[in-house]
Write an enzyme that holds these catalytic residues in place. Structure first.
Site, PDB file in Angstrom:
ATOM      1  N   PRO A 169      -1.319  11.254 -19.655  1.00  0.00           N
ATOM      2  CA  PRO A 169      -2.198  10.585 -20.626  1.00  0.00           C
ATOM      3  C   PRO A 169      -3.582  11.241 -20.666  1.00  0.00           C
ATOM      4  O   PRO A 169      -4.100  11.676 -19.647  1.00  0.00           O
ATOM      5  CB  PRO A 169      -2.327   9.162 -20.075  1.00  0.00           C
ATOM      6  CG  PRO A 169      -1.501   9.091 -18.826  1.00  0.00           C
ATOM      7  CD  PRO A 169      -1.217  10.492 -18.407  1.00  0.00           C
ATOM      8  N   ASP A 175       0.873  -1.175   0.000  1.00  0.00           N
ATOM      9  CA  ASP A 175       0.000   0.000   0.000  1.00  0.00           C
ATOM     10  C   ASP A 175       0.909   1.224   0.000  1.00  0.00           C
ATOM     11  O   ASP A 175       1.607   1.484   0.993  1.00  0.00           O
ATOM     12  CB  ASP A 175      -0.888  -0.033   1.252  1.00  0.00           C
ATOM     13  CG  ASP A 175      -1.913   1.091   1.260  1.00  0.00           C
ATOM     14  OD1 ASP A 175      -1.686   2.119   0.577  1.00  0.00           O
ATOM     15  OD2 ASP A 175      -2.936   0.940   1.950  1.00  0.00           O
ATOM     16  N   ARG A 203       0.441   4.160   0.459  1.00  0.00           N
ATOM     17  CA  ARG A 203       0.146   5.191   1.463  1.00  0.00           C
ATOM     18  C   ARG A 203       0.956   4.983   2.744  1.00  0.00           C
ATOM     19  O   ARG A 203       1.052   5.873   3.564  1.00  0.00           O
ATOM     20  CB  ARG A 203      -1.358   5.166   1.805  1.00  0.00           C
ATOM     21  CG  ARG A 203      -2.228   5.523   0.629  1.00  0.00           C
ATOM     22  CD  ARG A 203      -3.691   5.338   0.934  1.00  0.00           C
ATOM     23  NE  ARG A 203      -4.045   3.942   1.191  1.00  0.00           N
ATOM     24  CZ  ARG A 203      -5.279   3.495   1.338  1.00  0.00           C
ATOM     25  NH1 ARG A 203      -6.295   4.337   1.262  1.00  0.00           N
ATOM     26  NH2 ARG A 203      -5.521   2.229   1.545  1.00  0.00           N
ATOM     27  N   TYR A 210      -4.788  17.763 -16.565  1.00  0.00           N
ATOM     28  CA  TYR A 210      -5.384  18.731 -15.640  1.00  0.00           C
ATOM     29  C   TYR A 210      -4.486  18.982 -14.425  1.00  0.00           C
ATOM     30  O   TYR A 210      -4.845  19.722 -13.524  1.00  0.00           O
ATOM     31  CB  TYR A 210      -6.837  18.385 -15.287  1.00  0.00           C
ATOM     32  CG  TYR A 210      -7.097  17.037 -14.636  1.00  0.00           C
ATOM     33  CD1 TYR A 210      -6.671  16.774 -13.342  1.00  0.00           C
ATOM     34  CD2 TYR A 210      -7.816  16.057 -15.311  1.00  0.00           C
ATOM     35  CE1 TYR A 210      -6.939  15.563 -12.730  1.00  0.00           C
ATOM     36  CE2 TYR A 210      -8.087  14.838 -14.707  1.00  0.00           C
ATOM     37  CZ  TYR A 210      -7.639  14.592 -13.412  1.00  0.00           C
ATOM     38  OH  TYR A 210      -7.898  13.384 -12.810  1.00  0.00           O
TER      39      TYR A 210
HETATM   40  N1  COA Z   1     -17.861  10.312  -4.348  1.00  0.00           N
HETATM   41  C1  COA Z   1     -17.701  10.965  -3.186  1.00  0.00           C
HETATM   42  N2  COA Z   1     -16.981  10.457  -2.131  1.00  0.00           N
HETATM   43  C2  COA Z   1     -16.419   9.246  -2.304  1.00  0.00           C
HETATM   44  C3  COA Z   1     -16.536   8.511  -3.491  1.00  0.00           C
HETATM   45  C4  COA Z   1     -17.298   9.089  -4.554  1.00  0.00           C
HETATM   46  N3  COA Z   1     -17.460   8.467  -5.718  1.00  0.00           N
HETATM   47  N4  COA Z   1     -15.855   7.353  -3.361  1.00  0.00           N
HETATM   48  C5  COA Z   1     -15.330   7.359  -2.112  1.00  0.00           C
HETATM   49  N5  COA Z   1     -15.677   8.507  -1.480  1.00  0.00           N
HETATM   50  C6  COA Z   1     -15.332   8.890  -0.117  1.00  0.00           C
HETATM   51  C7  COA Z   1     -15.952   7.962   0.902  1.00  0.00           C
HETATM   52  O1  COA Z   1     -17.288   8.356   1.217  1.00  0.00           O
HETATM   53  C8  COA Z   1     -15.014   8.144   2.077  1.00  0.00           C
HETATM   54  O2  COA Z   1     -15.256   9.332   2.765  1.00  0.00           O
HETATM   55  P1  COA Z   1     -16.073   9.346   4.185  1.00  0.00           P
HETATM   56  O3  COA Z   1     -15.333   8.406   5.097  1.00  0.00           O
HETATM   57  O4  COA Z   1     -16.039  10.758   4.637  1.00  0.00           O
HETATM   58  O5  COA Z   1     -17.457   8.866   3.858  1.00  0.00           O
HETATM   59  C9  COA Z   1     -13.663   8.353   1.411  1.00  0.00           C
HETATM   60  O6  COA Z   1     -13.926   8.749   0.071  1.00  0.00           O
HETATM   61  C10 COA Z   1     -12.847   7.090   1.384  1.00  0.00           C
HETATM   62  O7  COA Z   1     -13.609   6.064   0.748  1.00  0.00           O
HETATM   63  P2  COA Z   1     -13.194   4.546   0.916  1.00  0.00           P
HETATM   64  O8  COA Z   1     -13.974   3.765  -0.081  1.00  0.00           O
HETATM   65  O9  COA Z   1     -13.263   4.165   2.332  1.00  0.00           O
HETATM   66  O10 COA Z   1     -11.642   4.669   0.598  1.00  0.00           O
HETATM   67  P3  COA Z   1     -10.647   3.746  -0.156  1.00  0.00           P
HETATM   68  O11 COA Z   1      -9.307   4.176   0.334  1.00  0.00           O
HETATM   69  O12 COA Z   1     -11.004   2.329  -0.091  1.00  0.00           O
HETATM   70  O13 COA Z   1     -10.846   4.198  -1.687  1.00  0.00           O
HETATM   71  C11 COA Z   1     -10.717   5.529  -3.589  1.00  0.00           C
HETATM   72  C12 COA Z   1     -10.121   5.188  -2.270  1.00  0.00           C
HETATM   73  C13 COA Z   1     -11.991   6.214  -3.272  1.00  0.00           C
HETATM   74  C14 COA Z   1      -9.813   6.461  -4.329  1.00  0.00           C
HETATM   75  C15 COA Z   1     -10.999   4.260  -4.425  1.00  0.00           C
HETATM   76  O14 COA Z   1     -11.719   4.575  -5.597  1.00  0.00           O
HETATM   77  C16 COA Z   1      -9.743   3.527  -4.833  1.00  0.00           C
HETATM   78  O15 COA Z   1      -9.124   2.846  -4.035  1.00  0.00           O
HETATM   79  N6  COA Z   1      -9.329   3.622  -6.117  1.00  0.00           N
HETATM   80  C17 COA Z   1      -8.121   2.995  -6.668  1.00  0.00           C
HETATM   81  C18 COA Z   1      -8.199   2.738  -8.123  1.00  0.00           C
HETATM   82  C19 COA Z   1      -8.650   3.903  -8.940  1.00  0.00           C
HETATM   83  O16 COA Z   1      -9.265   4.834  -8.469  1.00  0.00           O
HETATM   84  N7  COA Z   1      -8.386   3.845 -10.203  1.00  0.00           N
HETATM   85  C20 COA Z   1      -8.793   4.867 -11.139  1.00  0.00           C
HETATM   86  C21 COA Z   1      -7.651   5.718 -11.499  1.00  0.00           C
HETATM   87  S1  COA Z   1      -8.129   6.845 -12.764  1.00  0.00           S
END
Ligand code: COA
Length: 283
Positions: A189, A66, A68, A148
């Site tokens: 990209p 991870d 992070r 962006y």
């Molecule tokens: N709109 C608004 N808020 C959102 C959201 C959405 N579509 N998706 C997640 N959130 C918010 C959640 O509500 C939460 O906030 P809260 O605790 O105040 O309610 C916070 O974001 C974290 O969400 P969670 O799902 O617990 O976090 P995560 O660490 O598992 O997920 C993301 C992180 C949201 C970025 C997830 O999409 C991810 O892991 N993505 C990785 C792959 C990816 O995004 N690929 C595309 C690249 S272009």
């Protein structure tokens, strides 16, 4: 485009390397001779890609990490170096993003994207950079950003802020680490279809068709196009390119030009407008 195996003998780390564009870069790097370590939060996302690398005759390694968490990143770097040898190439590809009106974002939503994209890129760059400096091997770091990053964009605020930071990191370290023969570049990209990006950013077909209309080249990108550009930027072919961000988007980001909307007019209407500005000469 490349002769032989320009990445032979090199060890590469690609974060988010199990799926999407990370996977495509991993396979291409392996074809070009690199030993490729792919990382992801989810180990199960890595196994299929690792098998594909092996099927190509390449050497790969799947490491759960991870980005992070700096301790996990440090452990990942040690595992890769122990098993594949010193790392010369890092691609910071792991990302998180989703479309959302900014007034709906909680602090945790903002942080969830920034901690992957900006903090995660710093963690990997710091750990791998220190490793490269200690080895006196030089290296190449490639950051995946977006157009962006410098324009900003509505509805993807956390990603825009984080990618702007990664672009600043790219240019700052290109200067600071030049003396260590570490080159730091970026790719911006445009739209390249991947399941992960599409489900978060292009959730229906109508939006996809609208997006295509904004691309002068009239199509989305193909993964091999991006994978070849990435391969070039991490190879010795690009040895004098440092601190650059290369856009690969079919011209999409330039569509904001003031008169670009005229490209949608029929030729007759354009001729009519041109004639108003400069009427035909009387013979
Ligand atoms: N709109 C608004 N808020 C959102 C959201 C959405 N579509 N998706 C997640 N959130 C918010 C959640 O509500 C939460 O906030 P809260 O605790 O105040 O309610 C916070 O974001 C974290 O969400 P969670 O799902 O617990 O976090 P995560 O660490 O598992 O997920 C993301 C992180 C949201 C970025 C997830 O999409 C991810 O892991 N993505 C990785 C792959 C990816 O995004 N690929 C595309 C690249 S272009």
């Amino acid at each position: 485009m490349f002769e032989g195996k320009p990445l032979a003998g090199q060890t590469a780390v690609i974060t988010g390397g199990g799926t999407g564009l990370g996977r495509s870069m991993a396979l291409r790097f392996a074809e070009l001779g690199a030993k490729v370590a792919i990382t992801s939060r989810k180990q199960e996302n890595l196994e299929a890609t690792l098998q594909e690398i092996t099927a190509l005759g390449g050497t790969g390694l799947a490491v759960g990490c991870d980005v992070r968490d700096y301790a996990q990143v440090e452990a990942m770097v040690k595992t890769v170096a122990d098993q594949l040898g010193p790392i010369q190439i890092l691609v910071n590809n792991a990302a998180g993003n989703f479309l959302a009106p900014s007034e709906m974002l909680s602090p945790n939503a903002f942080n969830s994207v920034v901690s992957i994209v900006l903090n995660g890129t710093f963690h990997c760059t710091s750990a791998v950079g220190k490793h490269m400096i200690a080895n006196e091997s030089g290296g190449r770091i490639l950051n995946i950003v977006t157009t962006y990053a410098w324009m900003g964009s509505a509805f993807v605020l956390p990603s825009a802020c984080a990618k702007a930071g990664v672009l600043a990191m790219t240019r700052s370290l290109a200067v600071e680490w030049g003396k260590y023969k570490i080159r730091v570049n970026a790719i911006a990209p445009g739209p390249f279809p991947t399941p992960g990006a599409w489900e978060r950013l292009m959730p229906d077909k109508a939006l996809e068709e609208e997006a295509k209309k904004r691309i002068p080249s009239g199509r989305f990108g193909e993964h091999i196009e991006l994978a070849n550009l990435a391969s070039y930027l991490v190879s010795n072919y690009s040895d004098y390119i440092n601190g650059e961000c290369v856009v690969i988007d079919g011209g999409e980001w330039l569509m904001g030009g003031e008169f670009n909307h005229l490209t949608t007019l029929p030729w007759e209407r354009l001729a009519e407008l041109a004639a108003k500005i400069r009427p035909p000469k009387k013979s």
